[in-house]
Design an enzyme around this catalytic site. Structure first.
Site, PDB file in Angstrom:
ATOM      1  N   ALA A 120       0.863  -1.178   0.000  1.00 44.37           N
ATOM      2  CA  ALA A 120       0.000   0.000   0.000  1.00 44.37           C
ATOM      3  C   ALA A 120       0.902   1.231   0.000  1.00 44.37           C
ATOM      4  O   ALA A 120       2.099   1.122   0.285  1.00 44.37           O
ATOM      5  CB  ALA A 120      -0.871  -0.014   1.251  1.00 44.37           C
ATOM      6  N   GLY A 128       0.504  -5.007   0.865  1.00 46.79           N
ATOM      7  CA  GLY A 128      -0.708  -4.979   0.056  1.00 46.79           C
ATOM      8  C   GLY A 128      -0.496  -5.549  -1.341  1.00 46.79           C
ATOM      9  O   GLY A 128      -1.441  -6.043  -1.961  1.00 46.79           O
ATOM     10  N   GLU A 173      -0.993  -9.121  -0.939  1.00 48.48           N
ATOM     11  CA  GLU A 173      -2.421  -9.373  -0.675  1.00 48.48           C
ATOM     12  C   GLU A 173      -3.225  -9.309  -1.972  1.00 48.48           C
ATOM     13  O   GLU A 173      -4.140 -10.106  -2.176  1.00 48.48           O
ATOM     14  CB  GLU A 173      -2.940  -8.346   0.332  1.00 48.48           C
ATOM     15  N   GLU A 211       4.181  -5.630   7.188  1.00 48.06           N
ATOM     16  CA  GLU A 211       3.349  -4.662   7.920  1.00 48.06           C
ATOM     17  C   GLU A 211       3.732  -4.535   9.388  1.00 48.06           C
ATOM     18  O   GLU A 211       3.695  -3.444   9.961  1.00 48.06           O
ATOM     19  CB  GLU A 211       1.864  -5.050   7.806  1.00 48.06           C
TER      20      GLU A 211
HETATM   21  N1  3HC Z   1       4.583   3.414  -0.087  1.00 51.13           N
HETATM   22  C1  3HC Z   1       5.028   4.599  -0.515  1.00 51.13           C
HETATM   23  N2  3HC Z   1       6.260   4.799  -0.981  1.00 51.13           N
HETATM   24  C2  3HC Z   1       7.085   3.748  -1.007  1.00 51.13           C
HETATM   25  C3  3HC Z   1       6.702   2.481  -0.570  1.00 51.13           C
HETATM   26  C4  3HC Z   1       5.375   2.332  -0.106  1.00 51.13           C
HETATM   27  N3  3HC Z   1       4.905   1.142   0.309  1.00 51.13           N
HETATM   28  N4  3HC Z   1       7.732   1.635  -0.704  1.00 51.13           N
HETATM   29  C5  3HC Z   1       8.739   2.359  -1.226  1.00 51.13           C
HETATM   30  N5  3HC Z   1       8.350   3.627  -1.412  1.00 51.13           N
HETATM   31  C6  3HC Z   1       9.130   4.729  -1.980  1.00 51.13           C
HETATM   32  C7  3HC Z   1      10.262   5.137  -1.064  1.00 51.13           C
HETATM   33  O1  3HC Z   1       9.812   6.068  -0.086  1.00 51.13           O
HETATM   34  C8  3HC Z   1      11.236   5.728  -2.045  1.00 51.13           C
HETATM   35  O2  3HC Z   1      10.772   7.021  -2.335  1.00 51.13           O
HETATM   36  P1  3HC Z   1      11.793   8.173  -2.801  1.00 51.13           P
HETATM   37  O3  3HC Z   1      12.484   7.667  -4.018  1.00 51.13           O
HETATM   38  O4  3HC Z   1      10.893   9.318  -3.031  1.00 51.13           O
HETATM   39  O5  3HC Z   1      12.708   8.369  -1.646  1.00 51.13           O
HETATM   40  C9  3HC Z   1      11.039   4.873  -3.295  1.00 51.13           C
HETATM   41  O6  3HC Z   1       9.762   4.252  -3.150  1.00 51.13           O
HETATM   42  C10 3HC Z   1      12.082   3.784  -3.461  1.00 51.13           C
HETATM   43  O7  3HC Z   1      12.158   3.050  -2.256  1.00 51.13           O
HETATM   44  P2  3HC Z   1      13.563   2.610  -1.642  1.00 51.13           P
HETATM   45  O8  3HC Z   1      14.490   3.767  -1.626  1.00 51.13           O
HETATM   46  O9  3HC Z   1      13.259   1.931  -0.359  1.00 51.13           O
HETATM   47  O10 3HC Z   1      14.074   1.595  -2.740  1.00 51.13           O
HETATM   48  P3  3HC Z   1      14.741   0.186  -2.556  1.00 51.13           P
HETATM   49  O11 3HC Z   1      14.937  -0.357  -3.911  1.00 51.13           O
HETATM   50  O12 3HC Z   1      15.890   0.276  -1.629  1.00 51.13           O
HETATM   51  O13 3HC Z   1      13.638  -0.728  -1.804  1.00 51.13           O
HETATM   52  C11 3HC Z   1      11.499  -1.719  -1.403  1.00 51.13           C
HETATM   53  C12 3HC Z   1      12.416  -1.010  -2.415  1.00 51.13           C
HETATM   54  C13 3HC Z   1      12.104  -3.081  -1.034  1.00 51.13           C
HETATM   55  C14 3HC Z   1      10.153  -1.910  -2.037  1.00 51.13           C
HETATM   56  C15 3HC Z   1      11.403  -0.855  -0.116  1.00 51.13           C
HETATM   57  O14 3HC Z   1      11.081   0.463  -0.494  1.00 51.13           O
HETATM   58  C16 3HC Z   1      10.360  -1.312   0.853  1.00 51.13           C
HETATM   59  O15 3HC Z   1      10.597  -2.221   1.619  1.00 51.13           O
HETATM   60  N6  3HC Z   1       9.178  -0.670   0.840  1.00 51.13           N
HETATM   61  C17 3HC Z   1       8.180  -0.854   1.844  1.00 51.13           C
HETATM   62  C18 3HC Z   1       7.393  -2.099   1.625  1.00 51.13           C
HETATM   63  C19 3HC Z   1       6.304  -2.191   2.643  1.00 51.13           C
HETATM   64  O16 3HC Z   1       6.479  -1.954   3.822  1.00 51.13           O
HETATM   65  N7  3HC Z   1       5.112  -2.578   2.184  1.00 51.13           N
HETATM   66  C20 3HC Z   1       3.986  -2.724   3.034  1.00 51.13           C
HETATM   67  C21 3HC Z   1       3.265  -1.451   3.119  1.00 51.13           C
HETATM   68  S1  3HC Z   1       1.954  -1.529   4.294  1.00 51.13           S
HETATM   69  C22 3HC Z   1       0.694  -2.301   3.464  1.00 51.13           C
HETATM   70  O17 3HC Z   1       0.858  -2.743   2.367  1.00 51.13           O
HETATM   71  C23 3HC Z   1      -0.591  -2.344   4.201  1.00 51.13           C
HETATM   72  C24 3HC Z   1      -1.584  -3.272   3.598  1.00 51.13           C
HETATM   73  O18 3HC Z   1      -1.576  -4.493   4.287  1.00 51.13           O
HETATM   74  C25 3HC Z   1      -2.958  -2.713   3.665  1.00 51.13           C
END
Ligand code: 3HC
Length: 698
Positions: free
Chosen positions: A63, A102, A105, A125
């Site tokens: 998400a 997400g 999911e 998460e």
């Molecule tokens: N939402 C918004 N922005 C995100 C994002 C997300 N889930 N994941 C990554 N980004 C953004 C980062 O903030 C970054 O932005 P920027 O370039 O403006 O600084 C850009 O994407 C690139 O991210 P990284 O610098 O982290 O790039 P990497 O290649 O090092 O890593 C990744 C990529 C492995 C996807 C890492 O970003 C990551 O782990 N992201 C988070 C994943 C996550 O936690 N997902 C779960 C979200 S909660 C959810 O899904 C709830 C659901 O159950 C309802």
């Protein structure tokens, strides 16, 4: 349809391609676009099967974290996942990259999942203080059983696609183009040659309620009294997946998600995630490009130098390690080898990888061996004169344009830079020990550091898998300055009436992994003693000075390595016992100063520590040593054990309320104005109804 989703149809198969760079986060435009496109494909008489695929580097990585805490925008992710799950036409997800949160999911809602080799899948998460809120807690355990599903959700760790196949939530892995593979399968389905449900039969894990409930009970036992609520709520949801019909289970999950997403802990963890990425944004570099770096010299093979060399090898650099004589050099190389052995034994490095990395390191006693290096990192002991001498030599032996970095935690980077004769090529790189493990680097930008040198330092950190934070030159930069303020505040309390054990307990209870005195014992009390002696000549005699630490050192209580510091350590144990001798020493010190001890509560300890840290952070911001409050937070979380779920001192100050903390500071300033005087920034923010986080420019 919005352009974030592209639609193409051929041979009865409609492919919907998600295109929301950089990570296809499932923000509102993508959700809306996908729901519209899916609805159209479902209604389209020419479409008999649907493929969901992603453009760019990854299938949705989750998400959109930036939307959490804001008013929800329709359609919500659970609604989109429900539309995929109930689609009357077979849906196949073609996965690549990082299929997280997400994103996973969404894939779980599809009828089939193919993944490209190298895909990582996970539900992180829990690391954000929330739970999978778009069906993950219901669909995953139904698909693979409660135990492995709980394992994935409670650890938050990803698994490789092959493992996901073994666990049963990916149907097949391909090393070719995954979209083509999914389309080929969809064409067979469209032609009536393959039936998805028959091709991928799903076991009924809910039929074995005993095994399911046993997994739930053992997970509950496993988390014990977790400080944050998310793990417990995940387990509740998995139990609900067994006990409730799917619709009700999904509603139960959603309610739990909504509870968690609004907690201050989840807000702090989101702040931590976004702050770590924001730290790399350097608008004042004017778009300067990083210089090419492939060979890195490391001067000094002690604990720090060998750790840095190990980390550089892991990142694929060629390394030249310099030590002053053959004995010191072989000791340094041996330390690198030991670090690598440890990585192999922990499964972080393969045997073949270790051999390949070892082929990239060379050792020398002569600095002339650095003539071909693109960057040199000096990691000798904290002695300004020694460092200046080394930089004079480095300036002479290296090529013009070679970046010269000093690994220092306190010293004047400008003086060291000047000694090199080309200060524009010099930057500070403050690594944290052990350097091959700790994720933080403070990049200390000197007055003359060229923008492309700073850009290179950040690029180096990224390639090393570390997080760099820009800091300006001052004694202690960001982290050690705030650490000094932390210790000053607790030393005052020590003298006023608290024991080191009270203070440590209060800070552990607040969320630090260890209290400040246990940490001092670990690091060795002589390090800060040496620094105090160095600064003694310039110390303002009107400022309150607590000499308890000095008295301990004078009594040979240098910390764990001496078997005694603030605690007593028996039989090489790292676990310290409280020591009446130390309390006696503190009492004597109070008496000598005529201080009558008073009662100090845990709450007072915690408030004073937070106020001191945030106030030093505010000063650091005013002086331009840190670019933004979130940079201060990142340094303290990654380098100093500040609890991540509190988001760092500036975020914690925002959460505690600026007005209240500023008023505390004013009260404390009546005892010792120089230390406690609130920085001007508090008033500037308070009078405009703002918080520190409002200064975190994107
Ligand atoms: N939402 C918004 N922005 C995100 C994002 C997300 N889930 N994941 C990554 N980004 C953004 C980062 O903030 C970054 O932005 P920027 O370039 O403006 O600084 C850009 O994407 C690139 O991210 P990284 O610098 O982290 O790039 P990497 O290649 O090092 O890593 C990744 C990529 C492995 C996807 C890492 O970003 C990551 O782990 N992201 C988070 C994943 C996550 O936690 N997902 C779960 C979200 S909660 C959810 O899904 C709830 C659901 O159950 C309802």
């Amino acid at each position: 349809m919005t352009e974030v989703v592209r639609r193409s149809t051929a041979d009865g198969v409609t492919t919907l391609t998600l295109d929301n760079p950089p990570v296809n986060a499932l923000g509102k435009d993508l959700r809306r676009g996908l729901l519209e496109a899916l609805t159209q494909a479902e209604a389209d008489p020419d479409t008999r099967a649907i493929v969901l695929a992603a453009a760019g580097r990854t299938w949705p990585a989750g998400a959109d974290i930036r939307e959490f805490g804001k008013p929800p925008a329709e359609p919500l992710l659970p609604e989109l996942c429900a539309a995929v799950a109930t689609c009357t036409k077979p849906v196949i997800a073609a996965l690549h990259g990082t299929v997280f949160g997400g994103g996973l999911e969404l894939a779980l809602a599809a009828g089939g999942r193919l993944a490209k080799l190298g895909t990582q899948l996970g539900l992180p998460e829990v690391t954000l203080g929330i739970l999978p809120g778009a069906g993950g807690t219901q669909r995953l355990p139904r698909l693979i059983g409660a135990k492995p599903a709980l394992g994935l959700m409670l650890s938050g760790l990803p698994v490789a696609a092959e493992r996901a196949v073994e666990l049963g939530f990916v149907d097949a892995v391909t090393d070719g183009d995954v979209r083509s593979a999914a389309e080929a399968m969809a064409r067979k389905i469209a032609a009536g040659e393959v039936d998805l449900a028959r091709k991928f039969p799903r076991p009924d894990h809910r039929a074995d309620a005993t095994t399911w409930l046993r997994a739930v009970a053992s997970a509950r036992e496993g988390i014990g009294k977790a400080r944050l609520p998310a793990p417990g709520r995940i387990i509740d949801c998995v139990e609900a997946a067994l006990l409730l019909p799917e619709e009700e289970g999904l509603a139960y999950e959603r309610a739990a998600f909504e509870d968690l997403v609004g907690t201050p802990e989840a807000a702090a963890l989101r702040h931590a995630f976004l702050s770590e990425r924001r730290a790399a944004r350097l608008p004042d570099l004017g778009g300067a490009e990083a210089r090419e770096v492939s060979t890195v010299g490391v001067v000094g093979g002690g604990l720090m130098g060998s750790g840095i060399a190990t980390a550089l090898l892991s990142a694929g650099y060629r390394v030249t390690l310099i030590e002053r004589d053959p004995t010191a050099l072989s000791a340094g190389l041996a330390r690198v080898a030991t670090n690598q052995e440890r990585a192999v034994s922990k499964g972080r490095l393969s045997k073949a990888g270790q051999e390949e990395a070892w082929s990239r390191i060379a050792g020398a006693n002569d600095m002339a061996a650095l003539s071909e290096s693109d960057l040199v990192i000096e990691a000798v002991p904290e002695d300004e004169e020694l460092k200046q001498r080394i930089f004079a030599e480095l300036g002479a032996v290296t090529r013009p344009g070679t970046i010269l970095a000093t690994n220092t935690s306190y010293l004047d980077v400008n003086g060291i830079a000047d000694a090199s004769g080309r200060p524009e090529d010099v930057v500070g790189l403050h690594f944290f020990s052990p350097a091959q493990v700790m994720k933080l680097i403070e990049v200390v930008v000197g007055d003359s550091t060229a923008p492309d040198v700073t850009a290179t330092a950040f690029a180096l950190a990224k390639r090393m898998g570390k997080i760099a934070v820009r800091a300006g030159v001052c004694d202690g930069f960001i982290g050690n300055r705030i650490l000094t303020a932390y210790r000053t505040a607790t030393d005052f309390l020590l003298e006023d009436g608290a024991s080191p054990y009270d203070i440590d307990r209060a800070m552990v209870e607040w969320g630090f992994p260890k209290g400040p005195y246990a940490v001092l014992d670990m690091a060795g009390l002589d390090i800060s003693w040496a620094r105090r002696k160095r600064l003694a000549a310039t110390r303002d005699p009107t400022r309150r000075y607590v000499a308890i630490g000095d008295r301990l050192c004078e009594a040979g209580r240098l910390g764990q390595k001496a078997g005694k510091g603030y605690y007593r350590y028996s039989d090489d144990s790292r676990h310290g016992e409280e020591d009446p001798e130390v309390l006696g020493l503190i009492v004597a010190e109070r008496q000598a100063k005529g201080i009558v001890p008073r009662q100090v509560t845990d709450a007072e300890i915690q408030t004073r520590v937070l106020a001191a840290m945030a106030n030093e952070g505010a000063r650091i911001l005013e002086e331009g040593i840190a670019a933004r409050p979130s940079d201060v937070d990142v340094v303290m979380m990654l380098g100093y054990g500040f609890p991540r779920w509190r988001g760092g001192p500036m975020q914690a100050a925002d959460a505690a309320g600026l007005l209240g903390l500023r008023n505390h500071l004013k009260d404390y300033a009546r005892e010792e104005a120089a230390f406690w005087q609130p920085a001007q920034l508090w008033d500037d923010l308070i009078k405009n109804g703002r918080k520190f986080s409002d200064l975190n420019s994107e």
